[in-house]
Design an enzyme around this catalytic site. Structure first.
Site, short mmCIF file in Angstrom:
data_model
loop_
_atom_site.label_atom_id
_atom_site.label_comp_id
_atom_site.label_asym_id
_atom_site.label_seq_id
_atom_site.Cartn_x
_atom_site.Cartn_y
_atom_site.Cartn_z
N LYS A 210 13.11 5.24 12.08
CA LYS A 210 14.22 4.29 11.91
C LYS A 210 15.33 4.85 11.01
O LYS A 210 16.51 4.62 11.25
CB LYS A 210 13.71 2.97 11.35
CG LYS A 210 12.83 2.20 12.32
CD LYS A 210 12.43 0.85 11.74
CE LYS A 210 11.45 0.14 12.63
NZ LYS A 210 11.08 -1.18 12.13
N ALA B 187 7.13 -1.49 -0.39
CA ALA B 187 8.53 -1.08 -0.63
C ALA B 187 8.95 -0.05 0.42
O ALA B 187 9.75 0.84 0.15
CB ALA B 187 8.68 -0.52 -2.04
N ASN C 22 4.56 -2.45 -5.47
CA ASN C 22 4.22 -1.36 -4.54
C ASN C 22 3.43 -0.31 -5.29
O ASN C 22 3.69 -0.07 -6.48
CB ASN C 22 5.50 -0.73 -3.97
CG ASN C 22 5.20 0.20 -2.80
OD1 ASN C 22 4.44 -0.17 -1.90
ND2 ASN C 22 5.76 1.38 -2.81
N VAL D 114 5.85 3.16 -7.33
CA VAL D 114 6.90 2.34 -7.96
C VAL D 114 8.31 2.91 -7.75
O VAL D 114 9.29 2.16 -7.68
CB VAL D 114 6.54 2.11 -9.46
CG1 VAL D 114 6.89 3.29 -10.31
CG2 VAL D 114 7.18 0.84 -9.97
P1 NAP Z 1 6.45 2.03 5.75
O1 NAP Z 1 7.90 2.23 5.61
O2 NAP Z 1 5.58 3.18 6.11
O3 NAP Z 1 5.91 1.39 4.35
C1 NAP Z 1 4.56 1.11 4.16
C2 NAP Z 1 4.39 0.33 2.87
O4 NAP Z 1 3.02 -0.07 2.77
C3 NAP Z 1 4.69 1.15 1.63
O5 NAP Z 1 5.17 0.29 0.64
C4 NAP Z 1 3.31 1.70 1.27
O6 NAP Z 1 3.13 2.00 -0.11
C5 NAP Z 1 2.44 0.50 1.59
N1 NAP Z 1 1.06 0.90 1.89
C6 NAP Z 1 0.63 1.66 2.92
N2 NAP Z 1 -0.70 1.78 2.89
C7 NAP Z 1 -1.13 1.09 1.81
C8 NAP Z 1 -2.40 0.85 1.22
N3 NAP Z 1 -3.51 1.33 1.77
N4 NAP Z 1 -2.45 0.10 0.10
C9 NAP Z 1 -1.33 -0.41 -0.46
N5 NAP Z 1 -0.10 -0.22 0.04
C10 NAP Z 1 0.01 0.53 1.17
O7 NAP Z 1 6.12 0.89 6.83
P2 NAP Z 1 6.97 -0.40 7.18
O8 NAP Z 1 7.86 -0.14 8.32
O9 NAP Z 1 7.56 -0.91 5.92
O10 NAP Z 1 5.84 -1.39 7.73
C11 NAP Z 1 4.92 -2.01 6.84
C12 NAP Z 1 3.99 -2.92 7.64
O11 NAP Z 1 4.74 -3.96 8.26
C13 NAP Z 1 3.26 -2.20 8.79
O12 NAP Z 1 1.96 -2.71 8.89
C14 NAP Z 1 4.06 -2.58 10.01
O13 NAP Z 1 3.28 -2.57 11.20
C15 NAP Z 1 4.49 -3.99 9.66
N6 NAP Z 1 5.73 -4.38 10.34
C16 NAP Z 1 5.63 -5.39 11.22
C17 NAP Z 1 6.77 -5.80 11.88
C18 NAP Z 1 6.66 -6.93 12.85
O14 NAP Z 1 7.50 -7.02 13.77
N7 NAP Z 1 5.71 -7.81 12.69
C19 NAP Z 1 8.01 -5.17 11.68
C20 NAP Z 1 8.06 -4.12 10.75
C21 NAP Z 1 6.89 -3.73 10.10
P3 NAP Z 1 3.60 3.43 -0.70
O15 NAP Z 1 5.08 3.33 -0.85
O16 NAP Z 1 2.89 3.50 -1.98
O17 NAP Z 1 3.17 4.46 0.29
#
Ligand code: NAP
Length: 307
Positions: A70, A133, A156, A159
């Site tokens: 993205k 985050a 997060n 941090v």
């Molecule tokens: P991203 O940019 O990769 O960010 C992932 C976030 O989750 C980061 O803050 C990461 O922390 C944290 N994280 C990952 N694994 C973790 C763990 N085991 N324990 C604690 N924190 C963890 O992904 P994103 O696009 O923001 O998406 C996040 C989630 O939302 C995903 O599950 C995605 O499928 C979902 N989502 C759903 C929709 C929907 O349409 N429903 C839309 C967008 C996203 P760090 O920064 O420390 O790595």
């Protein structure tokens, strides 16, 4: 019937193999009798620019972009819209073949806001907790600021990412963003929180194997402490598989208003469809595809080992 006139919309990302977007978008396309197909393409980051330019040159109608591209696609589009410029993330591209222009949009923010509006969340002066985050949290925090919430607490595990969000969104509203170094730092303020938002993948893994035996501990699948009572809150989980995570189960049991990841998934998809076609899917169409997606997710859950 597919012909030489048929237009193409593509989903790009990695992985996309189990994405539900083709199911949703092809349902919309069929419902509105359009001569369009929507297909998913998975490739490595080194091929992204070539694939993007290829889609533009070949006259694709547009793209959906998912993780992890993205931000990279935001840098490739000719005209990012105001929202995607601020959050540096594009999930929808529309190609204007005549003018050789690519327009970039982010429909996750609109989808996030409308998912909460549908549940009559009172934004103004509210206090919100965002867990995560990454890209999804960034969009949600932008939405919260635009809707004039009062306080946004962000937790997060890394941090620095919160600092980056604060830096990028500092001019986007009067709401105050507070950094939590530990989720338990909110223990004595939890009663004053109106909305809890999980923007991490925690909860995707149910923490049980197929026999029901526990494989992960509570803190590995739950973004909030078990001791918190969520009864008087809105609880939004962005995770959509499973459709009801452990967090949502706990929140529902305690009397909270819950918002599921599937609501956001379908809402952002409907906004993307509108950008490409000018058609807003009606309420009946949205309910019908939600039902289909739920069946699909249940089937995936029942065949857990395959996914
Ligand atoms: P991203 O940019 O990769 O960010 C992932 C976030 O989750 C980061 O803050 C990461 O922390 C944290 N994280 C990952 N694994 C973790 C763990 N085991 N324990 C604690 N924190 C963890 O992904 P994103 O696009 O923001 O998406 C996040 C989630 O939302 C995903 O599950 C995605 O499928 C979902 N989502 C759903 C929709 C929907 O349409 N429903 C839309 C967008 C996203 P760090 O920064 O420390 O790595």
């Amino acid at each position: 019937m597919i012909s030489a006139e048929t237009k193409l919309i593509a989903l790009i990302g990695n992985p996309v193999r189990h994405s539900l977007s083709p199911l949703i978008q092809n349902y919309f396309i069929k419902k509105y009798l359009l001569d369009v197909v929507y297909l998913a393409f998975e490739f490595e980051e080194e091929d992204l620019e070539e694939a993007f330019n290829g889609a533009k040159k070949l006259g694709f109608l547009g793209l959906n972009v998912t993780m992890p591209y993205k931000n990279a696609v935001f840098k490739l589009v000719d005209r990012p819209d105001d929202v995607s410029k601020i959050i540096k993330s594009v999930n929808t591209v529309k190609f204007d073949k005549e003018n050789k222009i690519s327009e970039g949009y982010n429909t996750d923010v609109k989808g996030f806001i409308s998912s909460l509006d549908e549940k009559s969340f009172k934004w103004k002066q509210s206090s919100c907790l965002v867990i995560g985050a990454g890209g999804a949290a960034r969009g949600a925090i932008y939405g919260l600021l635009k809707k004039e919430v009062k306080d946004i607490w962000v937790y997060n595990r890394t941090v620095e990412k919160i600092h980056n969000i604060i830096k990028d969104l500092k001019n986007e509203g009067s709401g105050r963003i507070h950094i939590l170094n530990n989720i338990n730092d909110l223990d004595d303020k939890i009663d004053g929180i109106d909305l809890i938002l999980n923007c991490t993948p925690l909860g995707m893994d149910t923490g049980e194997d197929t026999t029901g035996a526990r494989t992960l501990s509570y803190k590995d699948i739950m973004p909030v402490p078990d001791s918190w009572n969520l009864g008087d809150k809105f609880v939004f989980d962005m995770v959509y598989k499973p459709s009801e995570t452990l967090l949502l189960k706990k929140a529902k049991k305690e009397g909270a208003v819950i918002i599921k990841g599937i609501d956001l998934l379908i809402s952002q998809a409907a906004y993307s469809f509108e950008i490409w076609t000018g058609i807003t899917p009606d309420a009946e169409c949205i309910e019908e595809i939600k039902r289909k997606v739920l069946i699909n997710i249940e089937n995936m859950e029942n065949n857990e080992l395959k996914y």
